[in-house]
Motif scaffolding. Structure first.
Motif, PDB file in Angstrom:
ATOM      1  N   SER A 157       0.811  -1.302  -0.006  1.00 28.01           N
ATOM      2  CA  SER A 157       0.029   0.133  -0.051  1.00 28.01           C
ATOM      3  C   SER A 157       0.691   1.504   0.004  1.00 28.01           C
ATOM      4  CB  SER A 157      -0.934   0.111   1.168  1.00 28.01           C
ATOM      5  OG  SER A 157      -1.833  -1.362   1.237  1.00 28.01           O
ATOM      6  N   ALA A 188      -3.648   2.136  -6.989  1.00 34.56           N
ATOM      7  CA  ALA A 188      -4.086   1.316  -6.581  1.00 34.56           C
ATOM      8  C   ALA A 188      -5.059   0.187  -7.386  1.00 34.56           C
ATOM      9  CB  ALA A 188      -4.810   1.487  -5.250  1.00 34.56           C
ATOM     10  N   THR A 241      -3.628   8.055  -5.953  1.00 37.74           N
ATOM     11  CA  THR A 241      -3.133   6.825  -4.949  1.00 37.74           C
ATOM     12  C   THR A 241      -4.136   5.880  -5.243  1.00 37.74           C
ATOM     13  OG1 THR A 241      -2.131   8.228  -3.442  1.00 37.74           O
ATOM     14  CG2 THR A 241      -2.797   5.765  -2.737  1.00 37.74           C
ATOM     15  N   LEU A 242      -5.663   6.076  -5.136  1.00 36.15           N
ATOM     16  CA  LEU A 242      -6.531   5.061  -5.624  1.00 36.15           C
ATOM     17  C   LEU A 242      -6.716   4.474  -6.799  1.00 36.15           C
ATOM     18  CD1 LEU A 242      -9.291   6.531  -3.268  1.00 36.15           C
ATOM     19  CD2 LEU A 242      -7.971   4.664  -2.780  1.00 36.15           C
ATOM     20  N   PHE A 290      -6.994  -2.205  -0.431  1.00 33.31           N
ATOM     21  CA  PHE A 290      -7.475  -0.679  -0.929  1.00 33.31           C
ATOM     22  C   PHE A 290      -7.827   0.228   0.407  1.00 33.31           C
ATOM     23  CE2 PHE A 290      -9.418  -2.762  -4.852  1.00 33.31           C
ATOM     24  CZ  PHE A 290      -8.584  -1.823  -5.872  1.00 33.31           C
ATOM     25  N   THR A 312      -4.425   1.241   1.553  1.00 34.03           N
ATOM     26  CA  THR A 312      -3.730   2.158   0.282  1.00 34.03           C
ATOM     27  C   THR A 312      -4.299   3.576   0.519  1.00 34.03           C
ATOM     28  OG1 THR A 312      -3.346   0.327  -1.093  1.00 34.03           O
ATOM     29  CG2 THR A 312      -3.523   2.514  -2.040  1.00 34.03           C
ATOM     30  N   LEU A 313      -5.553   3.652   0.898  1.00 33.79           N
ATOM     31  CA  LEU A 313      -6.079   4.912   1.298  1.00 33.79           C
ATOM     32  C   LEU A 313      -5.824   5.601   2.223  1.00 33.79           C
ATOM     33  CD1 LEU A 313      -8.402   7.028   0.670  1.00 33.79           C
ATOM     34  CD2 LEU A 313      -9.898   5.680   2.171  1.00 33.79           C
ATOM     35  N   THR A 360      -4.715  11.740  -3.105  1.00 35.73           N
ATOM     36  CA  THR A 360      -5.245  10.773  -2.625  1.00 35.73           C
ATOM     37  C   THR A 360      -5.963   9.863  -3.796  1.00 35.73           C
ATOM     38  OG1 THR A 360      -5.701  11.700  -0.514  1.00 35.73           O
ATOM     39  CG2 THR A 360      -7.267   9.860  -1.056  1.00 35.73           C
TER      40      THR A 360
END
Length: 199
Positions: A96, A135, A131-132, A164, A167-168, A128
């Motif tokens: 992550s 991911a 990032t998602l 997920f 990772t968030l 953010t």
């Protein structure tokens, strides 16, 4: 004080910073090769992308010294180093963090090499969301690799959702680092600016 930084607010043009940055780029390249040999193609691809993103500012600026500040590259190298240590109990969180720092590096490089300029608030959400997005690409690539190459993938949907979620969280931390550095540079720029001058 303006909340928008000058064009080159993230570029460092110093020999020491550049030497450390290129060393980290070499470590990322070795990580990419090592992961290819280990059959971890998705991780190898991520490391390869990190190398490309790392060298883009120098290529665009036509100077080997024009690089991303080394502390940000250290954040990118750290997860790949921990991954190489093969510590099972931190593997998920390390994955992550790798996704989050890769997304952060992409965001920073956009700021460096394009006309994109971000305020601190927008930087948090953009980092953010990036990032998602990374991911999702990472998970899809891992699934393809497992489906056609027999590599490992999440065994249950719960494990995927935990990935997920972590990772968030890592993305929010990365965004916080982004904003901290953003504001630090704003203060440094203000301190260097002659009295009475505005941005």
């Amino acid at each position: 004080m303006s909340q928008r930084l000058p064009e080159e607010w993230f570029i460092e043009d110093e020999r020491t910073n550049a030497a450390i940055a290129w060393l980290f780029a070499a470590v990322l390249a070795l990580s990419a090769v090592g992961n290819v040999l280990a059959g971890e193609l998705v991780t190898a691809t991520a490391a390869g992308v990190a190398v490309v993103v790392t060298v883009v500012p120098a290529w665009v600026g036509r100077s080997w010294r024009r690089t991303i500040p080394w502390p940000l590259l250290a954040l990118t190298v750290l997860p790949f180093g921990l991954s190489a240590a093969e510590l099972p109990f931190v593997a998920g969180f390390v994955r992550s963090i790798a996704v989050a720092t890769l997304a952060l590096l992409v965001v920073v490089t956009l700021q460096l090499t394009t006309t994109v300029r971000m305020t601190p608030g927008f930087a948090v959400w953009f980092a953010t969301i990036a990032t998602l997005g990374v991911a999702g690409i990472w998970a899809f690539g891992s699934w393809l690799s497992a489906e056609y190459l027999g590599t490992a993938f999440f065994e249950t949907n719960t494990e995927l959702m935990v990935f997920f979620l972590t990772t968030l969280v890592a993305g929010l931390i990365a965004a916080g680092v982004f904003v901290w550095y953003f504001r630090r540079r704003l203060r440094a720029n203000a301190a260097r600016r002659p009295a009475g001058e505005t941005v």
